[in-house]
Motif scaffolding. Structure first.
Motif, PDB file in Angstrom:
ATOM      1  N   PRO A  89       0.745  -1.130  -0.041  1.00 34.72           N
ATOM      2  CA  PRO A  89      -0.033   0.079   0.006  1.00 34.72           C
ATOM      3  C   PRO A  89       0.786   1.173  -0.058  1.00 34.72           C
ATOM      4  N   PHE A  90       0.391   2.319  -0.561  1.00 33.73           N
ATOM      5  CA  PHE A  90       0.890   3.639  -0.642  1.00 33.73           C
ATOM      6  C   PHE A  90      -0.276   4.615  -0.806  1.00 33.73           C
ATOM      7  N   ASP A  91       0.146   5.824  -0.107  1.00 36.14           N
ATOM      8  CA  ASP A  91      -0.712   6.974  -0.250  1.00 36.14           C
ATOM      9  C   ASP A  91      -0.233   7.496  -1.963  1.00 36.14           C
TER      10      ASP A  91
ATOM     11  N   ALA B  59       7.146   2.655  -1.456  1.00 36.29           N
ATOM     12  CA  ALA B  59       7.080   3.993  -1.442  1.00 36.29           C
ATOM     13  C   ALA B  59       6.066   4.364  -0.434  1.00 36.29           C
ATOM     14  N   ALA B  60       6.141   5.361   0.402  1.00 33.76           N
ATOM     15  CA  ALA B  60       5.260   5.857   1.393  1.00 33.76           C
ATOM     16  C   ALA B  60       4.057   6.603   0.488  1.00 33.76           C
ATOM     17  N   VAL B  61       4.530   7.309  -0.356  1.00 36.24           N
ATOM     18  CA  VAL B  61       3.704   8.219  -1.185  1.00 36.24           C
ATOM     19  C   VAL B  61       4.176   8.291  -2.834  1.00 36.24           C
TER      20      VAL B  61
ATOM     21  N   VAL C 261      -5.325  10.556  -2.403  1.00 36.74           N
ATOM     22  CA  VAL C 261      -5.979   9.264  -1.713  1.00 36.74           C
ATOM     23  C   VAL C 261      -5.043   8.609  -0.561  1.00 36.74           C
ATOM     24  N   LYS C 262      -5.320   8.546   0.650  1.00 38.66           N
ATOM     25  CA  LYS C 262      -4.597   7.487   1.615  1.00 38.66           C
ATOM     26  C   LYS C 262      -4.755   6.106   1.156  1.00 38.66           C
ATOM     27  N   ARG C 263      -3.706   5.451   1.803  1.00 36.22           N
ATOM     28  CA  ARG C 263      -3.051   4.174   1.361  1.00 36.22           C
ATOM     29  C   ARG C 263      -4.540   3.087   1.548  1.00 36.22           C
TER      30      ARG C 263
ATOM     31  N   GLU D 202      -8.852   1.182  -4.004  1.00 33.71           N
ATOM     32  CA  GLU D 202      -7.351   1.975  -3.063  1.00 33.71           C
ATOM     33  C   GLU D 202      -6.521   2.262  -4.064  1.00 33.71           C
ATOM     34  N   PRO D 203      -5.512   3.046  -3.674  1.00 35.05           N
ATOM     35  CA  PRO D 203      -4.534   3.440  -4.905  1.00 35.05           C
ATOM     36  C   PRO D 203      -3.825   2.491  -5.287  1.00 35.05           C
ATOM     37  N   ARG D 204      -3.382   1.433  -4.774  1.00 34.38           N
ATOM     38  CA  ARG D 204      -2.306   0.277  -5.094  1.00 34.38           C
ATOM     39  C   ARG D 204      -3.095  -0.631  -6.129  1.00 34.38           C
TER      40      ARG D 204
END
Lengths: 272, 169
Positions: A5-7, A48-50, B4-6, B26-28
């Motif tokens: 997951p990442f922002d 990556a965090a973001v 958008v938050k993870r 979700e973003p990923r």
């Protein structure tokens, strides 16, 4: 596999992107075409965090030819540059090397600047930038600087970019009337090259030779090419100096051998 | 600026094969998975998930790209075309699909949707390609059963029967 997951942030302007980089620094990754970044995220080689997605920033999606310099913005895809009307005439080596970057399908999305930022030692665009002695335009909130190719690419996957800096463009000096050749050896067409070799001869007959995949970054040198024997001597001596490296695809000795043969071919192609 | 938050889901609206659709992701989430699981368009196949095999190739705004190397959120507002768009509503194959059948250019069919979408883009830009150009574009796909000879033959047939003007080179 799927990425961790990442922002995700999609700035609308360069200023917004720079503010995000100032805030997140090396926790952030720039997403442009994603053709190097997303495979690495999917394979979980990196995380990556973001992700800062610059692909829709209109001011970065421009190609300009101005004062003998071709400037390519950070959102310009490889196929868009390949379709630039004057490319073959003004920048023949780019026209020769770009079709070897990835595949048709990845060039539709992969960017010129992204490949240079990724800095794989055997990829074509860093070698092309070195051959043109081009420069990389880096911008941060604190200012803008243009870094010459030889200072930008430091080593394998390592560049002079600071964590708060965005590559906004790369510049290739135009060189009309240059004779050029670009050859590479890859396991399969479109794969990363084991080595890639380029040569360019200007109007005065001086030949510049460059190679990617022999050292941690692309290297170039002027070679004497009056006749095939002196060219072969110069290439052989250079091969021993750069040495090459071992990896899954080839030993250093095999790389030197490939380089000697491929370099002799490209020098012969451009010498007259 | 979209952010958008993870672990946050965001609504993604796009046009798929002429229909306006939306779903949350979700973003990923990769576009390939969004098409299959979010929108139920399972014609697009997922192979290597790092851009090598080409099975997941779709058109985004008319251009062939790897849907596994595109985030779903990046497709917001875009026009996406997948293999489901090629045949007529009654199931009649389009010329490219028919040529694949006639030339035995598919066997298990796993790689076929991606190849069809790549050449839908390429033949629109280059209606009369050389065999070398066809092979260059096909090198962006892996096929493990028919091999490539029959695929090249199928594409050559479509290219030579096209009535579009001949391009240079």
């Amino acid at each position: 596999m799927k990425p961790r997951p990442f922002d995700y942030v999609q700035p609308d302007t360069v200023d917004e992107a720079l503010a995000l980089l100032a805030e997140h620094g090396d926790e952030a990754r720039i997403l442009a075409g994603g053709q190097s970044l997303i495979p690495m995220l999917n394979l979980r080689l990196i995380e990556a965090a973001v992700l800062i997605d610059i692909s829709r920033i209109a001011e970065l999606d421009t190609i300009r030819s101005d004062g003998g310099v071709l400037e390519v913005g950070a959102a310009v895809t490889q196929n868009k540059l390949l379709a630039w009307p004057n490319l073959a005439r003004e920048s023949a080596l780019l026209a020769a090397g770009l079709p070897l970057v990835g595949h048709f399908q990845t060039r539709n999305k992969g960017t010129v600047c992204g490949s240079i930022a990724h800095a794989d030692p055997s990829s074509e665009l860093p070698l092309l930038l070195a051959m043109y002695a081009g420069e990389v335009v880096l911008r941060a909130q604190r200012g803008t600087r243009a870094v010459p190719a030889k200072d930008f690419h430091k080593d394998m996957l390592t560049t002079a970019r600071e964590p708060d800096e965005l590559i906004v463009a790369v510049r290739f000096p135009e060189r009309p009337r240059e004779r050029v050749a670009f050859r590479e050896i890859a396991r399969r067409h479109g794969d990363f090259a084991i080595i890639a070799v380029a040569a360019a001869a200007g109007a005065n007959g001086a030949v510049t030779l460059g190679v990617g995949g022999m050292a941690g970054r692309p290297v170039t040198r002027a070679v004497a090419a009056h006749d095939a024997a002196s060219a072969a001597d110069a290439i052989g001596q250079w091969a021993e100096e750069i040495k090459g490296y071992d990896d899954l695809h080839a030993s250093a000795a095999m790389r030197r051998d490939m380089f000697r043969k491929l370099a002799a071919n490209v020098v012969a192609e451009v010498a007259q | 600026m979209r952010a958008v938050k993870r672990d946050q889901k965001t609504r993604i609206a796009l046009t798929l094969n002429g229909r306006k659709l939306a779903a949350e992701a979700e973003p990923r989430l990769l576009l390939s998975d969004f098409l299959r699981h979010g929108l139920g368009a399972t014609g697009t196949h997922v192979g290597c998930e790092h851009g090598v095999c080409g099975a997941c190739t779709v058109l985004v705004d008319g251009v062939a790209v790897r849907s596994c190397l595109t985030l779903a959120v990046q497709a917001e507002g875009r026009e996406v075309r997948t293999v489901e768009s090629l045949a007529a509503p009654d199931g009649a194959l389009n010329p490219l699909q028919a040529a694949f059948r006639d030339h035995h250019a598919l066997q298990c069919g796993f790689c076929t949707p991606g190849i069809l979408m790549s050449f839908t883009d390429f033949l629109a830009r280059t209606p009369h390609p050389s065999e070398a150009q066809i092979r260059e574009v096909l090198s962006g796909h892996l096929c493990r059963c028919t091999g490539y000879a029959n695929i090249v033959e199928a594409i050559k047939e479509v290219a030579s029967s096209s009535h579009a003007p001949r391009s240079e080179g």
